[in-house]
Scaffold this active site. Structure first.
Site, PDB file in Angstrom:
ATOM      1  N   ARG A 282       0.868  -1.188   0.000  1.00 26.71           N
ATOM      2  CA  ARG A 282       0.000   0.000   0.000  1.00 26.71           C
ATOM      3  C   ARG A 282       0.898   1.230   0.000  1.00 26.71           C
ATOM      4  NH1 ARG A 282      -1.483   3.926   3.553  1.00 26.71           N
ATOM      5  NH2 ARG A 282      -3.643   4.619   3.722  1.00 26.71           N
ATOM      6  N   ASP A 284       1.528   4.885   0.396  1.00 31.04           N
ATOM      7  CA  ASP A 284       0.832   5.926   1.134  1.00 31.04           C
ATOM      8  C   ASP A 284       0.983   7.300   0.469  1.00 31.04           C
ATOM      9  OD1 ASP A 284      -0.454   6.840   3.649  1.00 31.04           O
ATOM     10  OD2 ASP A 284       1.437   7.900   3.914  1.00 31.04           O
ATOM     11  N   GLU A 326      -2.939   4.836  -2.337  1.00 30.89           N
ATOM     12  CA  GLU A 326      -3.728   5.587  -1.364  1.00 30.89           C
ATOM     13  C   GLU A 326      -3.725   7.035  -1.853  1.00 30.89           C
ATOM     14  OE1 GLU A 326      -4.664   7.871   2.385  1.00 30.89           O
ATOM     15  OE2 GLU A 326      -2.674   7.833   1.525  1.00 30.89           O
ATOM     16  N   ASP A 396      -8.524   6.527   8.676  1.00 35.11           N
ATOM     17  CA  ASP A 396      -8.506   7.976   8.483  1.00 35.11           C
ATOM     18  C   ASP A 396      -9.890   8.579   8.649  1.00 35.11           C
ATOM     19  OD1 ASP A 396      -5.854   8.705   8.193  1.00 35.11           O
ATOM     20  OD2 ASP A 396      -5.792   8.086   6.090  1.00 35.11           O
TER      21      ASP A 396
HETATM   22  C1  GLC Z   1      -2.050   8.788   4.665  1.00 37.46           C
HETATM   23  C2  GLC Z   1      -2.461   7.977   5.884  1.00 37.46           C
HETATM   24  C3  GLC Z   1      -2.737   8.917   7.023  1.00 37.46           C
HETATM   25  C4  GLC Z   1      -1.491   9.731   7.311  1.00 37.46           C
HETATM   26  C5  GLC Z   1      -0.999  10.416   6.049  1.00 37.46           C
HETATM   27  C6  GLC Z   1       0.357  10.993   6.247  1.00 37.46           C
HETATM   28  O1  GLC Z   1      -3.052   9.587   4.209  1.00 37.46           O
HETATM   29  O2  GLC Z   1      -3.562   7.187   5.577  1.00 37.46           O
HETATM   30  O3  GLC Z   1      -3.142   8.217   8.161  1.00 37.46           O
HETATM   31  O4  GLC Z   1      -1.773  10.679   8.310  1.00 37.46           O
HETATM   32  O5  GLC Z   1      -0.900   9.527   4.966  1.00 37.46           O
HETATM   33  O6  GLC Z   1       1.315   9.970   6.312  1.00 37.46           O
END
Ligand code: GLC
Length: 652
Positions: A282, A284, A326, A396
């Protein structure tokens, strides 16, 4: 594809590979590198072609791929070959996922091993373990501020424990998903420490500025991701006496992908985890990978080039490994993270369906499917070899990520509708039982997102407090309805841990200094296994929800039309409370009509509405609902929906 220039450079690179690499058995590596090299070379050239050391960097890139290929176990190489052959393997309806924290769902990785039976009991076979890499204790953003990418945080376990899990899951045909935080590191990562000490090489890994000139230019247009806790996008570093780009929290330093060394380091990390037996990575915050003055620094074309490069390289070394994007961005932008073309410009095979998630929450608040239909109608088509992760809740906050145009089409005024939703979920609206918390409130534009567990947002927490049996039952039906949608929509349904037993908001985060100012912790609970045990006791909430999901998973796995082959057709019904779509099966199999009532009162569907769609329902007097295996409720040629009822009906 064969092209002279890139091919001659490839020959040069292969010539220069170190003897310890060349003498290995690299057959499959060479054929894949040959197939992907033109693309890989062109993309690398686009990003880094102007650099004097371009060829040296390209050589390093190939070396990283080759070394990681050599380190890949024979067992994983066998999986790679099998998945190349059965290349659409992940589009099957057989996959059902769950996201969890190793130290929230279980005590730690070792304990998680003992929970594999639970996954099988429920039927989930894709497990996303939330970030487990080493992070500073009180500045971790829930694991997304990594200080060592090759070490598992001692609080949850070690590499050995993870390998055992990966092995045990493989034996039971369960996929393992891990996070790689590609956009930023912790300010305590070794690279950041070295940059702080003035090492030129590592200063180039980040965006570091002497004064405010460039940061001010950036900040004219950059939005604030965490406006309450980390306003602005740059942080002053006392030791360096310089400004560092920190788009997320002030302890998360953004990586500078304009430097090819950063890309190569990160690729090495991705492949390292691929080699530990992780099936899906995943990635991010991928929308943020490339920064440019004068825009939002999200969804930049170069961010897509970086992902294409990651994909090309990963396919050479570990083609069986998939990526999840993501990218919680506008609907038209999200689909771009699948890539433009599954062969030539592929990016991530899987992406979070944040649009569907947000639309479902709209339908919860409005009790109708008007915006849901509109938003899905405008959901852009995705590539063929790509699939959604369909979810209701994750770790989130919920962002209201649909467009103002769609809100207007659905008959609302965007600003007041968004306000209504925020008030509804935060309990301010008078007619609501939702127990959400506003997150990331931005005084500049009145924007906010929503925290809270599915169960509390739906109203079960309130209903339980009121001891109102009718409301309790309705809330449970509502929870099940939402699941029936993500299970049938097309893609991989992703259950958020705890939702399968109706877990409420956990307010204990407020007493923890490092969590108190981040209310997303309200929906990152520690599972109470005594309560989870109640899933075996009929009549309990835990049993009702758990067994409904269990059944839904079982039935889903048997329905071929639920495989994701871009085989969904939205059905426009005149009743605004009903949402309907058809899942079209391949030859000789039944299609499935999916219908849901988003209202808390009875609704009816006149079957002539469906007839007009040319569907021949099998036997009109005996329409079987596949989920319950019972005849659907009919009254004078009308299908009857009790509050929040859904149907999965087989049609030929
Ligand atoms: C992504 C994660 C989130 C985090 C952000 C910064 O959006 O899902 O939880 O705060 O990245 O790393």
């Amino acid at each position: 594809m064969y092209e002279q220039l890139s091919h001659s450079i490839l020959n040069e690179i292969l010539e220069r590979l170190k003897p310890e690499i060349k003498e290995q058995e690299l057959n499959h590596f060479y054929t894949r590198l040959g197939a992907n090299f033109y693309s890989l070379f062109s993309l690398f050239l686009k990003l880094y072609g102007k650099r004097k050391d371009f060829k040296e960097q390209l050589l390093k890139l190939v070396e990283v791929m080759a070394r990681q290929y050599i380190g890949r176990s024979p067992e994983l190489k066998k999986t790679d070959l099998a998945r190349e052959k059965d290349y659409n393997w992940f589009l099957s309806q057989k996959w059902v996922g769950m996201t969890l924290y190793a130290d929230g769902f279980a005590e730690n990785l070792l304990d998680l091993l003992s929970k594999i039976d639970y996954f099988q009991e429920l039927g989930v076979n894709l497990i996303h373990i939330m970030p487990i890499l080493e992070c500073p204790k009180n500045a971790s953003d829930g694991g997304y501020a990594v200080s060592n990418y090759r070490q598992i945080d001692a609080r949850v376990g070690d590499l050995e424990a993870l390998k055992n899990i990966a092995q045990a899951m493989k034996q039971r045909d369960i996929l393992l998903v891990l996070d790689i935080v590609v956009n930023h590191t912790s300010n305590q990562h070794e690279w950041a420490e070295k940059a702080r000490q003035g090492e030129h090489k590592y200063k180039e890994y980040y965006y570091i500025f002497q004064d405010r000139e460039i940061p001010d230019m950036f900040e004219k247009t950059l939005p604030d991701v965490f406006p309450q806790t980390a306003p602005g996008n740059f942080t002053w570093d006392e030791t360096m006496q310089k400004w560092v780009m920190t788009v997320f929290n002030n302890y998360q330093w953004d990586l500078n992908y304009q430097n090819p060394a950063v890309f190569i380091e990160m690729l090495d990390i991705l492949l390292f985890w691929a080699n530990q037996g992780v099936d899906i990575l995943r990635l991010d915050a991928v929308a943020f990978l490339w920064k440019k003055i004068g825009g939002s620094s999200q969804n930049e074309p170069e961010a897509h080039i970086l992902l294409q490069l990651f994909k090309d390289c990963c396919q050479v070394t570990a083609p069986g490994v998939l990526f999840i994007a993501e990218a919680i961005v506008a609907p038209v932008e999200i689909v771009k993270y699948f890539g433009e073309d599954a062969i030539n410009a592929k990016e991530c095979e899987i992406a979070y369906n944040a649009t569907f998630m947000a639309l479902l929450w709209d339908a919860v608040a409005t009790k109708n499917a008007k915006l849901l239909k509109q938003g899905i109608k405008n959901l852009p088509d995705k590539l063929e070899r790509a699939t959604w992760l369909n979810y209701i809740r994750c770790h989130d906050d919920i962002g209201l990520g649909f467009t103002d145009e769609d809100i207007m089409e659905a008959g609302y005024e965007p600003k007041s509708h968004r306000n209504f939703l925020l008030n509804y979920f935060s309990g301010k609206y008078e007619n609501t039982a939702a127990r959400g918390l506003l997150f990331g409130q931005n005084p500049k534009n009145n924007d906010a997102r929503i925290s809270g567990t599915l169960t509390s947002l739906i109203g079960l927490e309130t209903a339980l407090e009121e001891k109102n049996q009718e409301k309790i039952e309705l809330s449970i039906k509502h929870i099940i309805l939402l699941h029936s949608m993500i299970f049938a929509f097309g893609g991989i349904p992703l259950i958020y841990y705890g939702d399968e037993i109706g877990t409420l908001n956990d307010y204990s985060y407020m007493g923890n200094l490092s969590k108190a100012n981040d209310n997303r912790w309200a929906h990152r609970p520690k599972i109470d296994w005594k309560k989870a045990q109640l899933r075996k006791t009929p009549g309990t909430i835990e049993h009702t929800i758990f067994s409904a999901l269990q059944r839904m998973i079982k039935v889903r796995k048997e329905i071929a039309a639920f495989g994701d082959f871009n085989n969904r057709e939205l059905i426009n019904l005149s009743n605004p409370h009903l949402f309907a779509f058809l899942r079209i099966a391949q030859e000789n199999q039944d299609h499935v009509l999916v219908l849901g009532n988003f209202d808390a009162s009875y609704q009816y569907l006149n079957l002539t509405d469906i007839d007009s769609k040319m569907l021949r329902l099998n036997d009109r007097d005996n329409i079987i609902d596949l989920y319950s295996s019972q005849a659907s409720v009919m009254f004078k040629n009308q299908l009857v929906f009790s509050p929040f009822r859904f149907y999965w009906i087989s049609v030929s």
